[in-house]
Design an enzyme around this catalytic site. Structure first.
Site, PDB file in Angstrom:
ATOM      1  N   GLU A  10      -3.692 -88.703  86.731  1.00 44.72           N
ATOM      2  CA  GLU A  10      -5.069 -89.168  86.476  1.00 44.72           C
ATOM      3  C   GLU A  10      -5.726 -89.611  87.775  1.00 44.72           C
ATOM      4  OE1 GLU A  10      -4.380 -90.825  81.914  1.00 44.72           O
ATOM      5  OE2 GLU A  10      -4.300 -92.228  83.561  1.00 44.72           O
TER       6      GLU A  10
ATOM      7  N   ALA B  33      -9.317 -95.704  79.435  1.00 40.49           N
ATOM      8  CA  ALA B  33      -8.693 -96.756  80.238  1.00 40.49           C
ATOM      9  C   ALA B  33      -8.046 -97.759  79.297  1.00 40.49           C
ATOM     10  CB  ALA B  33      -9.731 -97.455  81.118  1.00 40.49           C
TER      11      ALA B  33
HETATM   12  C1  5RP Z   1      -3.039 -92.765  79.962  1.00 40.98           C
HETATM   13  C2  5RP Z   1      -4.250 -93.609  80.178  1.00 40.98           C
HETATM   14  C3  5RP Z   1      -5.216 -93.723  79.056  1.00 40.98           C
HETATM   15  O1  5RP Z   1      -6.493 -93.434  79.521  1.00 40.98           O
HETATM   16  C4  5RP Z   1      -5.177 -95.137  78.544  1.00 40.98           C
HETATM   17  O2  5RP Z   1      -3.855 -95.458  78.173  1.00 40.98           O
HETATM   18  C5  5RP Z   1      -6.112 -95.313  77.331  1.00 40.98           C
HETATM   19  O3  5RP Z   1      -5.554 -94.686  76.203  1.00 40.98           O
HETATM   20  P1  5RP Z   1      -6.279 -94.664  74.806  1.00 40.98           P
HETATM   21  O4  5RP Z   1      -7.519 -93.829  74.977  1.00 40.98           O
HETATM   22  O5  5RP Z   1      -5.279 -94.032  73.882  1.00 40.98           O
HETATM   23  O6  5RP Z   1      -6.622 -96.072  74.406  1.00 40.98           O
HETATM   24  O7  5RP Z   1      -4.452 -94.190  81.209  1.00 40.98           O
HETATM   25  O8  5RP Z   1      -2.177 -92.823  81.062  1.00 40.98           O
END
Ligand code: 5RP
Length: 221
Positions: free
Chosen positions: A103, A83
């Site tokens: 998602e 997230a």
């Molecule tokens: C992608 C998402 C990812 O879960 C969110 O951006 C977190 O990314 P990261 O694990 O690279 O910090 O929602 O659409």
């Protein structure tokens, strides 16, 4: 401990939630990628994975993990994803990587959402991270005007197209006191495919990476 080390820690911890011989929902982003790598290096045997993005499907396949289409599957016991921001009650902002719609669909089917994050993602109130909204291209300006009427500052994520062929508006300055109400309101704007607020279907388990180790939070419902 670095942010990536915290992500790797929670990615490994999430293996404890994988149900063997069942379908597994797999999210997108760098933390989800660490989870895919950990899964590939584990002895866990799953029926196959349902991916929330093309990138995730490619990474799973590169590891030799079978990927099937969601339409062929009715039961997903667990979905593991990261997230961009989340609260202790399990409400999240997602979509920094632009995969928010798929998602949200996989999360809707899954019985348990295990959210894996490093401690920088935990907040008291959502909204510092710009809220992504996936929009049908012809509705981009209209949706942007509606968001401005709500007090937000939308920015078009230039040069980016989602796996579904749509565009993203990243919205700053919104007050998110009531995430469920705002999720419903933004999803109600014509042309919006999905808002990256995951409040109606939030996380069931949060694995928070900290320098001291993994903190497990089970939000009250
Ligand atoms: C992608 C998402 C990812 O879960 C969110 O951006 C977190 O990314 P990261 O694990 O690279 O910090 O929602 O659409």
């Amino acid at each position: 401990m670095t942010q990536d080390e915290q992500k790797q820690l929670v990615a490994r911890e999430a293996l404890r939630y994988v149900v063997e011989d069942a379908w597994l929902g797999v999210g997108s982003g760098s933390t989800a990628n660490f989870f895919i790598d950990a899964l590939a290096n584990s002895r866990l045997r799953i029926k196959g994975a349902i991916a929330s993005s093309v990138n995730t499907a490619e990474r799973l396949k590169a590891h030799g993990i079978d990927v099937d289409e969601l339409n062929n599957v009715s039961d997903i016991p667990v979905y593991v994803d990261g997230a961009d921001e989340l609260t202790a009650s399990g409400a999240m902002i997602k979509g920094g990587g632009g995969a928010l719609t798929r998602e949200k669909i996989v999360a809707a089917v899954a019985r348990k959402f295990v959210c894996i994050v490093d401690q920088s993602k935990k907040v008291d109130t959502l909204g510092t991270f710009p809220l992504p909204i996936e929009v049908i291209p012809m509705a981009r300006s209209y949706v942007a005007r509606e968001v401005v009427r709500m007090g937000g500052y939308p920015e078009w994520r230039m040069g980016f197209t989602t796996d579904n062929g749509n565009v993203i508006l990243d919205v700053s300055d919104l007050r998110i006191d009531d995430p469920v109400a705002l999720e419903d309101r933004i999803n109600g704007i014509a042309g919006v495919v999905t808002v990256g607020l995951f409040a109606r279907r939030g996380a069931d388990v949060i694995l928070l990476g900290t320098p001291a180790g993994v903190e497990t939070i089970v939000p009250k419902r």
